[in-house]
Design a protein around this motif. Structure first.
Motif, PDB file in Angstrom:
ATOM      1  N   LEU A  88       0.831  -1.206   0.000  1.00  0.00           N
ATOM      2  CA  LEU A  88       0.000   0.000   0.000  1.00  0.00           C
ATOM      3  C   LEU A  88       0.865   1.256   0.000  1.00  0.00           C
ATOM      4  CD1 LEU A  88      -2.822  -1.008   2.501  1.00  0.00           C
ATOM      5  CD2 LEU A  88      -3.043  -0.683   0.049  1.00  0.00           C
ATOM      6  N   ILE A  89       1.962   1.216   0.739  1.00  0.00           N
ATOM      7  CA  ILE A  89       2.872   2.360   0.778  1.00  0.00           C
ATOM      8  C   ILE A  89       3.491   2.588  -0.603  1.00  0.00           C
ATOM      9  CG2 ILE A  89       5.106   3.131   1.701  1.00  0.00           C
ATOM     10  CD1 ILE A  89       4.214   1.860   4.374  1.00  0.00           C
ATOM     11  N   LYS A  90       3.857   1.511  -1.296  1.00  0.00           N
ATOM     12  CA  LYS A  90       4.413   1.645  -2.644  1.00  0.00           C
ATOM     13  C   LYS A  90       3.391   2.283  -3.580  1.00  0.00           C
ATOM     14  CE  LYS A  90       7.688  -2.152  -2.485  1.00  0.00           C
ATOM     15  NZ  LYS A  90       7.983  -3.515  -2.912  1.00  0.00           N
ATOM     16  N   LYS A  91       2.127   1.860  -3.458  1.00  0.00           N
ATOM     17  CA  LYS A  91       1.082   2.438  -4.296  1.00  0.00           C
ATOM     18  C   LYS A  91       0.901   3.921  -3.997  1.00  0.00           C
ATOM     19  CE  LYS A  91      -1.659  -1.708  -5.109  1.00  0.00           C
ATOM     20  NZ  LYS A  91      -2.981  -2.343  -4.950  1.00  0.00           N
ATOM     21  N   LEU A  92       0.964   4.281  -2.720  1.00  0.00           N
ATOM     22  CA  LEU A  92       0.822   5.680  -2.334  1.00  0.00           C
ATOM     23  C   LEU A  92       1.993   6.508  -2.839  1.00  0.00           C
ATOM     24  CD1 LEU A  92      -0.676   7.866  -0.657  1.00  0.00           C
ATOM     25  CD2 LEU A  92       0.699   7.144   1.283  1.00  0.00           C
ATOM     26  N   GLU A  93       3.197   5.968  -2.743  1.00  0.00           N
ATOM     27  CA  GLU A  93       4.381   6.709  -3.174  1.00  0.00           C
ATOM     28  C   GLU A  93       4.454   6.846  -4.693  1.00  0.00           C
ATOM     29  OE1 GLU A  93       7.591   4.686  -1.232  1.00  0.00           O
ATOM     30  OE2 GLU A  93       7.302   5.836   0.621  1.00  0.00           O
ATOM     31  N   ARG A  94       3.705   6.025  -5.421  1.00  0.00           N
ATOM     32  CA  ARG A  94       3.649   6.177  -6.878  1.00  0.00           C
ATOM     33  C   ARG A  94       2.924   7.456  -7.281  1.00  0.00           C
ATOM     34  NH1 ARG A  94       1.532   0.508  -8.230  1.00  0.00           N
ATOM     35  NH2 ARG A  94       3.226  -0.689  -7.361  1.00  0.00           N
ATOM     36  N   GLU A  95       2.170   8.052  -6.367  1.00  0.00           N
ATOM     37  CA  GLU A  95       1.492   9.311  -6.659  1.00  0.00           C
ATOM     38  C   GLU A  95       2.483  10.464  -6.744  1.00  0.00           C
ATOM     39  OE1 GLU A  95      -1.790  10.068  -7.250  1.00  0.00           O
ATOM     40  OE2 GLU A  95      -2.139   7.916  -7.265  1.00  0.00           O
ATOM     41  N   MET A  96       3.645  10.303  -6.120  1.00  0.00           N
ATOM     42  CA  MET A  96       4.604  11.411  -6.067  1.00  0.00           C
ATOM     43  C   MET A  96       5.061  11.881  -7.440  1.00  0.00           C
ATOM     44  SD  MET A  96       6.768  10.580  -2.654  1.00  0.00           S
ATOM     45  CE  MET A  96       7.725  12.075  -2.743  1.00  0.00           C
ATOM     46  N   PRO A  97       5.509  11.011  -8.347  1.00  0.00           N
ATOM     47  CA  PRO A  97       5.958  11.521  -9.647  1.00  0.00           C
ATOM     48  C   PRO A  97       4.846  12.177 -10.454  1.00  0.00           C
ATOM     49  CG  PRO A  97       6.669   9.249  -9.344  1.00  0.00           C
ATOM     50  CD  PRO A  97       5.762   9.595  -8.217  1.00  0.00           C
ATOM     51  N   LYS A  98       3.594  11.752 -10.229  1.00  0.00           N
ATOM     52  CA  LYS A  98       2.480  12.322 -10.984  1.00  0.00           C
ATOM     53  C   LYS A  98       2.291  13.794 -10.642  1.00  0.00           C
ATOM     54  CE  LYS A  98      -0.141   8.046 -11.132  1.00  0.00           C
ATOM     55  NZ  LYS A  98      -1.344   7.379 -10.680  1.00  0.00           N
ATOM     56  N   HIS A  99       2.542  14.153  -9.393  1.00  0.00           N
ATOM     57  CA  HIS A  99       2.300  15.513  -8.942  1.00  0.00           C
ATOM     58  C   HIS A  99       3.603  16.268  -8.698  1.00  0.00           C
ATOM     59  CE1 HIS A  99      -1.925  14.660  -8.343  1.00  0.00           C
ATOM     60  NE2 HIS A  99      -1.548  13.500  -7.860  1.00  0.00           N
ATOM     61  N   ASP A 100       4.693  15.774  -9.256  1.00  0.00           N
ATOM     62  CA  ASP A 100       5.995  16.324  -8.935  1.00  0.00           C
ATOM     63  C   ASP A 100       6.127  17.784  -9.330  1.00  0.00           C
ATOM     64  OD1 ASP A 100       8.388  16.073  -7.750  1.00  0.00           O
ATOM     65  OD2 ASP A 100       9.337  14.928  -9.342  1.00  0.00           O
ATOM     66  N   ASP A 101       5.714  18.103 -10.517  1.00  0.00           N
ATOM     67  CA  ASP A 101       5.807  19.501 -10.930  1.00  0.00           C
ATOM     68  C   ASP A 101       4.568  19.870 -11.734  1.00  0.00           C
ATOM     69  OD1 ASP A 101       6.223  18.143 -13.261  1.00  0.00           O
ATOM     70  OD2 ASP A 101       8.272  18.804 -13.552  1.00  0.00           O
ATOM     71  N   ASN A 102       4.188  21.107 -11.622  1.00  0.00           N
ATOM     72  CA  ASN A 102       3.006  21.582 -12.327  1.00  0.00           C
ATOM     73  C   ASN A 102       3.390  22.524 -13.466  1.00  0.00           C
ATOM     74  OD1 ASN A 102       1.280  20.173 -10.673  1.00  0.00           O
ATOM     75  ND2 ASN A 102       1.132  21.828  -9.180  1.00  0.00           N
ATOM     76  N   ARG A 103       4.658  22.606 -13.762  1.00  0.00           N
ATOM     77  CA  ARG A 103       5.064  23.532 -14.808  1.00  0.00           C
ATOM     78  C   ARG A 103       4.631  23.002 -16.169  1.00  0.00           C
ATOM     79  NH1 ARG A 103      10.103  21.027 -13.555  1.00  0.00           N
ATOM     80  NH2 ARG A 103      10.927  19.960 -15.377  1.00  0.00           N
ATOM     81  N   GLN A 104       4.413  23.917 -17.062  1.00  0.00           N
ATOM     82  CA  GLN A 104       4.010  23.556 -18.418  1.00  0.00           C
ATOM     83  C   GLN A 104       5.247  23.152 -19.208  1.00  0.00           C
ATOM     84  OE1 GLN A 104       0.888  23.578 -19.823  1.00  0.00           O
ATOM     85  NE2 GLN A 104       0.121  23.884 -17.753  1.00  0.00           N
ATOM     86  N   ARG A 105       5.053  22.229 -20.090  1.00  0.00           N
ATOM     87  CA  ARG A 105       6.139  21.861 -20.988  1.00  0.00           C
ATOM     88  C   ARG A 105       6.377  22.988 -21.973  1.00  0.00           C
ATOM     89  NH1 ARG A 105       5.755  15.718 -23.174  1.00  0.00           N
ATOM     90  NH2 ARG A 105       7.631  15.080 -22.113  1.00  0.00           N
TER      91      ARG A 105
END
Length: 113
Positions: A88-105
């Motif tokens: 469960l912790i691994k699944k939760l930590e997978r959210e981190m890269p998704k929200h890592d940065d909000n800058r536009q490409r």
């Protein structure tokens, strides 16, 4: 940083050792993820056990993390509650890269060659 995220464990008694381990491990993971997902309101772990009086107990665990925008739900089942917690912790930590940065490409059309 900010105050601790409220974490509730439902389905395990407080004096059970697995409850304390779940609380500490998942609490640490929440603090780690809070750096990226700063809008976490609360977290809840629901444990359902099957065949508790037998020699082995099967666990169905659902972790719900409530943020101000949405609700993240992770489920896992198995015989060992500590392995389930790690998954469960691994699944939760997978959210981190998704929200890592909000800058536009940077647009390909606007780049200078």
């Amino acid at each position: 940083m900010s105050e601790k995220i409220p974490l509730y464990i439902i389905g395990l008694s407080k004096d059970e050792p697995a409850s304390e381990i779940l609380m500490s491990k998942f609490g640490d993971a929440l603090e780690k993820v809070q750096q990226v997902l700063s809008d976490i309101i609360e977290a809840k772990i629901s444990v359902k056990s099957q065949n508790p009086e037998g020699s082995r107990t099967h666990y169905d665990v659902t972790a719900t993390v409530k943020t101000s925008k949405r609700q993240l739900v992770y489920t896992e089942s198995g015989w060992d509650i500590l392995k389930i917690c790690d998954q469960l912790i691994k699944k939760l930590e997978r959210e981190m890269p998704k929200h890592d940065d909000n800058r536009q490409r940077e647009s390909i059309r606007k780049r200078k060659d």
